[in-house]
Design a protein around this motif. Structure first.
Motif, mmCIF file in Angstrom:
data_model
loop_
_atom_site.group_PDB
_atom_site.id
_atom_site.type_symbol
_atom_site.label_atom_id
_atom_site.label_comp_id
_atom_site.label_asym_id
_atom_site.label_seq_id
_atom_site.Cartn_x
_atom_site.Cartn_y
_atom_site.Cartn_z
ATOM 1 N N SER A 144 -21.039 -20.690 -48.776
ATOM 2 C CA SER A 144 -20.981 -19.264 -48.447
ATOM 3 C C SER A 144 -20.329 -18.534 -49.609
ATOM 4 C CB SER A 144 -20.205 -19.031 -47.150
ATOM 5 O OG SER A 144 -18.862 -19.474 -47.285
ATOM 6 N N TRP A 145 -20.511 -17.243 -49.654
ATOM 7 C CA TRP A 145 -19.906 -16.475 -50.742
ATOM 8 C C TRP A 145 -19.792 -15.009 -50.349
ATOM 9 C CZ3 TRP A 145 -24.977 -17.678 -50.387
ATOM 10 C CH2 TRP A 145 -25.906 -16.653 -50.592
ATOM 11 N N VAL A 146 -18.906 -14.320 -51.040
ATOM 12 C CA VAL A 146 -18.788 -12.870 -50.956
ATOM 13 C C VAL A 146 -19.019 -12.347 -52.363
ATOM 14 C CG1 VAL A 146 -17.286 -10.906 -50.457
ATOM 15 C CG2 VAL A 146 -17.119 -12.995 -49.072
ATOM 16 N N SER A 147 -19.990 -11.462 -52.526
ATOM 17 C CA SER A 147 -20.288 -10.920 -53.853
ATOM 18 C C SER A 147 -19.630 -9.548 -54.018
ATOM 19 C CB SER A 147 -21.798 -10.812 -54.083
ATOM 20 O OG SER A 147 -22.396 -9.973 -53.112
ATOM 21 N N HIS B 197 -16.554 -14.612 -42.077
ATOM 22 C CA HIS B 197 -17.280 -15.872 -42.280
ATOM 23 C C HIS B 197 -16.639 -17.022 -41.504
ATOM 24 C CE1 HIS B 197 -19.212 -14.670 -46.418
ATOM 25 N NE2 HIS B 197 -19.758 -14.053 -45.395
ATOM 26 N N ILE C 182 -28.363 -15.729 -56.371
ATOM 27 C CA ILE C 182 -27.128 -15.136 -55.848
ATOM 28 C C ILE C 182 -26.747 -13.838 -56.570
ATOM 29 C CG2 ILE C 182 -24.660 -15.514 -55.460
ATOM 30 C CD1 ILE C 182 -25.263 -18.477 -55.072
ATOM 31 N N GLN D 145 -30.440 -9.618 -48.310
ATOM 32 C CA GLN D 145 -29.526 -8.486 -48.347
ATOM 33 C C GLN D 145 -29.192 -8.255 -49.817
ATOM 34 O OE1 GLN D 145 -28.389 -11.488 -46.285
ATOM 35 N NE2 GLN D 145 -30.168 -10.728 -45.183
ATOM 36 N N ILE E 246 -18.532 -13.388 -57.754
ATOM 37 C CA ILE E 246 -18.726 -13.920 -56.401
ATOM 38 C C ILE E 246 -17.550 -14.827 -56.075
ATOM 39 C CG2 ILE E 246 -21.238 -13.791 -56.526
ATOM 40 C CD1 ILE E 246 -21.245 -16.873 -56.806
ATOM 41 N N GLY F 107 -27.990 -11.855 -50.602
ATOM 42 C CA GLY F 107 -27.687 -12.779 -49.530
ATOM 43 C C GLY F 107 -28.997 -13.126 -48.845
ATOM 44 N N GLU F 108 -28.986 -14.114 -47.956
ATOM 45 C CA GLU F 108 -30.247 -14.563 -47.344
ATOM 46 C C GLU F 108 -30.028 -14.968 -45.900
ATOM 47 O OE1 GLU F 108 -32.908 -17.519 -45.719
ATOM 48 O OE2 GLU F 108 -30.846 -17.890 -46.353
ATOM 49 N N SER F 109 -31.022 -14.689 -45.059
ATOM 50 C CA SER F 109 -30.999 -15.150 -43.670
ATOM 51 C C SER F 109 -32.434 -15.378 -43.203
ATOM 52 C CB SER F 109 -30.312 -14.116 -42.767
ATOM 53 O OG SER F 109 -30.213 -14.604 -41.446
#
Length: 561
Positions: A313-316, A245, A27, A104, A329, A36-38
């Motif tokens: 979920s998170w916002v960095s 989100h 993270i 990302q 985060i 981030g990941e997708s």
């Protein structure tokens, strides 16, 4: 995890590694390098050495190694690419649907999108990366988004040396016919009519960030008319990203809280399709096979941004304006619309217990995931009525944390300037732990309130009223019409039709109702007397109801906003 694991590969160690916060994927590290990941569909797939293939590394390990060894995105991307090329890359599973990945990647100065998949030998990898412009945003939703590559522009593009060669060799790309090389059109799986599973979420993020853009919701497989990145109409905050989100396309033609699919109370969840034949979940006449299960998916059901099967979920925040120790985060567990965010600093020596413990097979309200899963599962049943209360609590708790952020960070900066790094780590660790504990307590209280306030088709508006008078929710007219409850030809209730009967008939209806009531009372009295006679005169078993004291916070009904 538990048990012994055999390594798939080994690489030379380095003299020093960096600390980082980890989840299913890396993270953020101590230098504010964040990811981030997708998972993305890809046309080239392979198996790992553990499953009979030759590939030795996947994206989770790539992300962790990069966070251990790099300070910037420009270091992380070629490092991950080189390791994948040398060791062989494999995806989440050996199917096209999960064969590729996107990370990302941000640091305090730059943001990049990184795509990767295996090559045609199953022993190497193909990858590409594109930088996001400093004043723009990009969104990845389970589909590659990098298109043409200008590899002469090293400020904005990177790629593996074989990126075009593999495409030509496998017949995926013919320069003479296809024109300029397009990474997504070449390597992404064509979802055809299912493409809105990915493109709709990209559209939603872009139009929430830039309503003035006029980006069309309907597009083709590769979203040819969507830009790679877009400038928001205003500077976006953590709260703005968190709101994205939590989105279900509310207020758009794709609003998942509307229509018969959402049920009478706007449940936004659409469970994943699955074959039910022989599963024992429905009688045989109600079972469907896999072809039937996927026949309308996801064109019949939209895929929301906030989804019930989200683990976390998170916002960095990677910021050049603060010391690296204040890399941050905002972390939450379960579906974002039913979750709360807690600030975690990378300097913290510990992760709050509520995030670091728990098991999916055992409900435990000391665990963040389970508190929010319980809230979400109860709230979704009455969603249009409960979401107002949820947003109010999110706003109260997170608003307080946002307001406190400047003060706590100012104190931390002053302490760092005089070399008190250890004290800062202890202070921020305690701050995050307290925020997490307060979040668990508040949401657990909220769960009990929610269950009492909304149940059995009723809503309690004031727990402190002298007389409890629940509001009956019944069902909205549009849903009643959709399920055939309201028939335009038969709108009058049966009792109202009695007004048209002769007066004597009406009188007999009244008398009959009184007789039924009298008989019911008589039967109740007789039943009670028979029960009393059946009880032993003495020596019988007696039962008493213990006094229960319930203390509740004063909750008022919160309208949907």
């Amino acid at each position: 995890g538990e048990g012994d694991f055999a390594p798939l590969a080994s690489i030379p160690q380095v003299p020093h590694t960096f600390a980082y916060i980890d989840g299913g994927y890396g993270i953020m590290n101590e230098h504010q390098l964040a990811m981030g990941e997708s998972t993305c569909a890809a046309v080239l797939v392979t198996k790992s050495v553990a499953n009979g293939g030759k590939a030795q590394i996947e994206v989770g390990e790539l992300s962790r190694i990069a966070l251990e060894r790099c300070k910037t995105a420009r270091c992380a991307i070629p490092l991950m690419g080189k390791l994948a090329e040398e060791l062989g890359y494999f995806g989440a599973d050996p199917t096209m649907g999960e064969g590729g990945e996107s990370l990302q990647i941000t640091d305090p100065e730059e943001a990049w999108v990184f795509h990767i998949l295996t090559d045609d030998t199953g022993e190497s990898a193909v990858w590409a990366a594109q930088r996001v412009h400093d004043d723009r945003i990009a969104a990845v939703a389970n589909q590659f988004i990098i298109r043409t590559l200008d590899l002469d522009d090293s400020e904005y593009f990177m790629a593996s040396s074989n990126v075009v060669e593999v495409a030509v060799r496998t017949g995926l790309y013919d320069p003479a016919v296809d024109g300029p090389f397009d990474f997504t059109a070449t390597y992404a799986q064509d979802h055809k009519h299912l493409s809105n599973y990915a493109t709709r979420r990209v559209w939603r993020v872009m139009t929430l960030a830039a309503p003035s853009s006029g980006l069309p919701a309907e597009t083709n497989t590769w979203a040819d008319d969507y830009p790679f990145d877009m400038k928001p109409d205003k500077l976006l905050s953590v709260a703005d990203i968190t709101a994205m989100h939590r989105d279900h396309y509310e207020g758009t033609p794709y609003d998942m809280t509307k229509g018969t699919q959402a049920g009478p109370y706007g449940d936004p969840s659409r469970f994943d399709p699955s074959e039910t034949v022989g599963k024992g979940v429905y009688p045989p006449e109600e079972e469907i096979n896999s072809v039937e299960a996927f026949s309308g998916y996801p064109t019949a059901f939209e895929r929301a941004i906030s989804i019930y099967r989200c683990s976390y979920s998170w916002v960095s925040e990677s910021r050049a304006t603060v010391p690296n120790e204040l890399g941050l985060i905002w972390f939450s567990q379960y579906a974002p619309h039913a979750a709360g965010s807690v600030p975690l600093y990378v300097i913290n020596p510990d992760i709050p217990t509520a995030f670091a413990t728990g098991h999916l097979n055992k409900l435990d309200l000391s665990v963040s995931y389970w508190v929010h899963a319980a809230v979400g599962n109860w709230a979704d049943r009455f969603y249009v009525h409960t979401i107002g209360d949820i947003k109010a609590l999110q706003g109260e708790l997170e608003g307080g944390l946002y307001a406190a952020q400047a003060g706590i960070e100012t104190a931390a900066k002053e302490m760092l300037m005089v070399g008190q790094e250890g004290a800062v780590a202890s202070m921020l660790n305690e701050y995050s732990a307290n925020a997490s504990a307060a979040e668990i307590e508040a949401w657990t209280d909220f769960l009990w309130m929610l269950m009492a306030k909304f149940k059995d088709g009723q809503r309690i508006d004031d727990f402190n009223a002298e007389k409890l008078t629940p509001t009956k929710l019944f069902y909205p007219k549009s849903w009643l019409e959709a399920v055939g409850y309201i028939d335009e030809d038969h709108l009058s209730p049966p009792l109202m039709q009695a007004a048209a009967l002769p007066s004597t008939a009406g009188a007999w209806i009244l008398v009959s109702h009184l007789l039924v009531a009298a008989l019911s009372v008589a039967a109740t009295i007789a039943y009670t007397k028979r029960r009393e006679k059946a009880l032993p005169a003495s020596g019988g078993v007696g039962a008493s109801t213990p006094a229960v004291s319930v203390e509740m916070r004063r909750y008022q009904y919160q309208p949907v906003v």
